[in-house]
Design a protein around this motif. Sequence first.
Motif, mmCIF file in Angstrom:
data_model
loop_
_atom_site.group_PDB
_atom_site.id
_atom_site.type_symbol
_atom_site.label_atom_id
_atom_site.label_comp_id
_atom_site.label_asym_id
_atom_site.label_seq_id
_atom_site.Cartn_x
_atom_site.Cartn_y
_atom_site.Cartn_z
ATOM 1 N N ALA A 70 3.089 3.715 10.552
ATOM 2 C CA ALA A 70 2.974 2.520 9.715
ATOM 3 C C ALA A 70 3.140 1.254 10.538
ATOM 4 O O ALA A 70 2.386 0.282 10.393
ATOM 5 N N ILE A 74 0.675 5.391 0.825
ATOM 6 C CA ILE A 74 0.074 6.043 1.990
ATOM 7 C C ILE A 74 -0.834 7.195 1.592
ATOM 8 O O ILE A 74 -1.981 7.283 2.030
ATOM 9 N N SER A 94 0.800 -1.220 0.000
ATOM 10 C CA SER A 94 0.000 0.000 0.000
ATOM 11 C C SER A 94 0.834 1.272 0.000
ATOM 12 O O SER A 94 1.797 1.407 0.776
ATOM 13 N N TYR A 137 8.565 -1.060 5.178
ATOM 14 C CA TYR A 137 8.391 0.353 4.821
ATOM 15 C C TYR A 137 9.431 0.651 3.743
ATOM 16 O O TYR A 137 10.640 0.705 4.019
ATOM 17 N N PHE A 195 4.233 -0.931 3.459
ATOM 18 C CA PHE A 195 3.919 0.420 3.002
ATOM 19 C C PHE A 195 4.986 0.861 1.997
ATOM 20 O O PHE A 195 6.190 0.701 2.231
ATOM 21 N N THR A 207 5.956 4.255 -0.117
ATOM 22 C CA THR A 207 5.599 5.669 -0.149
ATOM 23 C C THR A 207 6.817 6.552 -0.427
ATOM 24 O O THR A 207 7.961 6.123 -0.266
ATOM 25 N N GLY A 229 2.069 -2.753 9.961
ATOM 26 C CA GLY A 229 3.217 -2.645 9.070
ATOM 27 C C GLY A 229 4.286 -3.684 9.353
ATOM 28 O O GLY A 229 4.688 -3.881 10.488
#
Length: 250
Positions: free
Chosen positions: A89, A56, A54, A97, A78, A80, A94
């Motif tokens: 997150a 953000i 995903s 990242y 995440f 981003t 999460g």
Amino acid sequence: MRLLLIEDEEPAADQLRLFVHQYSPAAQIVGECQQVSEAAAYLRQHPAPDLILSDIELLDGNVFSLFEQVAVTSPIIFITAYDSFLVQAFEQNGVGYVLKPVQYAQFAAAMQKYERLRQSFQGALLQQLTQAYATPAPRYKQRLVSKSRAGLYLLDVAEVAYIQLRNGVAHALDGKGRAFVLNETLSQLEAQLNPAAFFRLNRTEIVQLSAIQRLEPYFNDTLVVHLKGQAITLTSSSHRTPQLRKWLTD
């Protein structure tokens, strides 16, 4: 592996599809969403994916608002362009990242971390379930204690041919016909002896399977039990005979 992709930039989505296939050709992207509302609708209507990839900042707001709309049970990596959401997150499912522009090495490292965590959790869960549902093996008596004026006598259960109630007192009799007085009641002994080896024939007698030579029908659906090396016979009660037949054939 079933993945849900939440990304509102098509070039970034294309790259993630390529990376997913490169990392695991067997992985399947089961859904793609560009907005928080789409992701919420998907999660309400479909089984939870194994993993969510995903962004953000999405077209209709921050993805963290998704957690206010629906229960999210899947782990999330995440992806981003912002590094300011790191703490948030990892407070919200999460497990990875990754900063844009995404390099495959970073993506693969996050996926590997997810797989390590999944294997660890599955192993711990399996162990917990095994411990929770494991039924400890029952422990049955291996020997009986007989008290007499001469002291205590230990009788191995394997030597017992049958147990008989005499004048209200339980006696264990071995293959030679010797009797040993016991302190337990017949009901207590029935619970303490291995049911695969011992069977309660009636209100006053328990017999060991290995001591039985043969059985013969008697009146009112009873069975006469002939013992090995002994002239004495035992008789099953009529209401125990069906269970005796089943016990002998199990």
